[in-house]
Design a protein around this motif. Structure first.
Motif, PDB file in Angstrom:
ATOM      1  N   GLU A 294      11.693  86.155  -1.138  1.00 52.18           N
ATOM      2  CA  GLU A 294      10.565  86.101  -0.210  1.00 52.18           C
ATOM      3  C   GLU A 294      10.973  85.560   1.155  1.00 52.18           C
ATOM      4  O   GLU A 294      10.481  86.024   2.184  1.00 52.18           O
ATOM      5  CB  GLU A 294       9.456  85.219  -0.779  1.00 52.18           C
ATOM      6  CG  GLU A 294       8.743  85.793  -1.964  1.00 52.18           C
ATOM      7  CD  GLU A 294       7.771  84.818  -2.607  1.00 52.18           C
ATOM      8  OE1 GLU A 294       6.967  85.291  -3.420  1.00 52.18           O
ATOM      9  OE2 GLU A 294       7.798  83.598  -2.318  1.00 52.18           O
ATOM     10  N   MET A 295      11.877  84.583   1.157  1.00 53.09           N
ATOM     11  CA  MET A 295      12.291  83.944   2.401  1.00 53.09           C
ATOM     12  C   MET A 295      13.511  84.627   3.011  1.00 53.09           C
ATOM     13  O   MET A 295      14.014  84.195   4.049  1.00 53.09           O
ATOM     14  CB  MET A 295      12.577  82.462   2.147  1.00 53.09           C
ATOM     15  CG  MET A 295      11.345  81.709   1.667  1.00 53.09           C
ATOM     16  SD  MET A 295      11.717  80.038   1.095  1.00 53.09           S
ATOM     17  CE  MET A 295      11.605  79.157   2.652  1.00 53.09           C
ATOM     18  N   LYS A 296      13.997  85.685   2.343  1.00 53.52           N
ATOM     19  CA  LYS A 296      15.153  86.443   2.808  1.00 53.52           C
ATOM     20  C   LYS A 296      16.372  85.542   3.019  1.00 53.52           C
ATOM     21  O   LYS A 296      17.043  85.603   4.044  1.00 53.52           O
ATOM     22  CB  LYS A 296      14.813  87.222   4.074  1.00 53.52           C
ATOM     23  CG  LYS A 296      13.735  88.266   3.860  1.00 53.52           C
ATOM     24  CD  LYS A 296      13.373  88.956   5.157  1.00 53.52           C
ATOM     25  CE  LYS A 296      12.363  90.038   4.983  1.00 53.52           C
ATOM     26  NZ  LYS A 296      11.064  89.648   4.545  1.00 53.52           N
ATOM     27  N   LEU A 297      16.621  84.693   2.018  1.00 53.01           N
ATOM     28  CA  LEU A 297      17.732  83.750   2.093  1.00 53.01           C
ATOM     29  C   LEU A 297      18.899  84.231   1.240  1.00 53.01           C
ATOM     30  O   LEU A 297      18.704  84.689   0.126  1.00 53.01           O
ATOM     31  CB  LEU A 297      17.303  82.371   1.580  1.00 53.01           C
ATOM     32  CG  LEU A 297      16.248  81.622   2.368  1.00 53.01           C
ATOM     33  CD1 LEU A 297      15.815  80.368   1.620  1.00 53.01           C
ATOM     34  CD2 LEU A 297      16.772  81.259   3.743  1.00 53.01           C
ATOM     35  N   ARG A 298      20.080  84.098   1.791  1.00 47.35           N
ATOM     36  CA  ARG A 298      21.285  84.291   0.985  1.00 47.35           C
ATOM     37  C   ARG A 298      21.553  82.966   0.273  1.00 47.35           C
ATOM     38  O   ARG A 298      21.011  81.932   0.634  1.00 47.35           O
ATOM     39  CB  ARG A 298      22.470  84.652   1.876  1.00 47.35           C
ATOM     40  CG  ARG A 298      22.304  86.006   2.577  1.00 47.35           C
ATOM     41  CD  ARG A 298      23.418  86.276   3.547  1.00 47.35           C
ATOM     42  NE  ARG A 298      23.425  85.223   4.559  1.00 47.35           N
ATOM     43  CZ  ARG A 298      24.511  84.768   5.169  1.00 47.35           C
ATOM     44  NH1 ARG A 298      25.692  85.253   4.886  1.00 47.35           N
ATOM     45  NH2 ARG A 298      24.434  83.811   6.066  1.00 47.35           N
ATOM     46  N   GLN A 299      22.415  83.004  -0.717  1.00 47.66           N
ATOM     47  CA  GLN A 299      22.677  81.801  -1.497  1.00 47.66           C
ATOM     48  C   GLN A 299      23.230  80.687  -0.619  1.00 47.66           C
ATOM     49  O   GLN A 299      22.843  79.526  -0.757  1.00 47.66           O
ATOM     50  CB  GLN A 299      23.641  82.126  -2.649  1.00 47.66           C
ATOM     51  CG  GLN A 299      23.686  81.035  -3.695  1.00 47.66           C
ATOM     52  CD  GLN A 299      24.360  81.498  -4.971  1.00 47.66           C
ATOM     53  OE1 GLN A 299      24.157  82.620  -5.393  1.00 47.66           O
ATOM     54  NE2 GLN A 299      25.150  80.634  -5.552  1.00 47.66           N
ATOM     55  N   VAL A 300      24.099  81.025   0.318  1.00 50.52           N
ATOM     56  CA  VAL A 300      24.670  79.996   1.201  1.00 50.52           C
ATOM     57  C   VAL A 300      23.583  79.381   2.093  1.00 50.52           C
ATOM     58  O   VAL A 300      23.596  78.172   2.354  1.00 50.52           O
ATOM     59  CB  VAL A 300      25.846  80.570   2.039  1.00 50.52           C
ATOM     60  CG1 VAL A 300      25.382  81.605   3.039  1.00 50.52           C
ATOM     61  CG2 VAL A 300      26.616  79.466   2.716  1.00 50.52           C
ATOM     62  N   ASP A 301      22.619  80.196   2.524  1.00 50.25           N
ATOM     63  CA  ASP A 301      21.511  79.680   3.338  1.00 50.25           C
ATOM     64  C   ASP A 301      20.598  78.785   2.512  1.00 50.25           C
ATOM     65  O   ASP A 301      20.112  77.766   2.999  1.00 50.25           O
ATOM     66  CB  ASP A 301      20.694  80.836   3.930  1.00 50.25           C
ATOM     67  CG  ASP A 301      21.534  81.755   4.809  1.00 50.25           C
ATOM     68  OD1 ASP A 301      22.420  81.246   5.518  1.00 50.25           O
ATOM     69  OD2 ASP A 301      21.301  82.974   4.773  1.00 50.25           O
ATOM     70  N   LEU A 302      20.377  79.180   1.260  1.00 55.50           N
ATOM     71  CA  LEU A 302      19.561  78.363   0.371  1.00 55.50           C
ATOM     72  C   LEU A 302      20.214  77.013   0.135  1.00 55.50           C
ATOM     73  O   LEU A 302      19.539  75.982   0.132  1.00 55.50           O
ATOM     74  CB  LEU A 302      19.331  79.079  -0.963  1.00 55.50           C
ATOM     75  CG  LEU A 302      18.496  78.310  -1.979  1.00 55.50           C
ATOM     76  CD1 LEU A 302      17.072  78.087  -1.469  1.00 55.50           C
ATOM     77  CD2 LEU A 302      18.470  79.044  -3.315  1.00 55.50           C
TER      78      LEU A 302
END
Length: 121
Positions: A69-77
């Motif tokens: 939903e937030m369009k996050l990649r794992q590194v961004d998360l």
């Protein structure tokens, strides 16, 4: 456009939207733009009624849904949750249990309900 009641009607509406959108934004008249809006709202109402996605039943599922939903990649998360990418990977792969700080970050940064976290952590 009236309410969409059948899958065939929905597919017809989506086809019309695709045809109008294929013209490009500079080539669509004001009337066609209004038609796109009207058709899209009808399609959205149909989708919300008939294309129901069940809520995640695990903490991992909820985190993955929020990532999507937030369009996050794992590194961004990992940055958002203030953990290393390695630690996040271990947690997401079930090789390490989530600690309290991680769960607090999931609650505050991903807006996951605290009750859900307590029931599924």
């Amino acid at each position: 456009m009236n309410k969409i009641n059948t899958e065939a009607n929905y597919q017809s509406v989506m086809s019309r939207i695709d045809d109008l959108m294929a013209k490009g934004s500079k080539n669509v008249s004001a009337e066609e733009l209004a038609e796109i809006r009207r058709l899209a709202l009808s399609a959205q109402a149909y989708e919300q009624e008939f294309y129901v996605v069940d809520a995640p039943s695990t903490l991992l599922g909820m985190i993955e849904m929020r990532m999507f939903e937030m369009k996050l990649r794992q590194v961004d998360l990992a940055k958002k949750l203030r953990v290393s990418p390695a630690k996040l990977s271990l947690i997401l792969n079930g090789k390490q249990k989530a600690d309290v700080d991680f769960l607090k970050a999931v609650h505050s940064e991903l807006n996951v309900d605290a009750k859900f976290i307590l029931e599924h952590a």
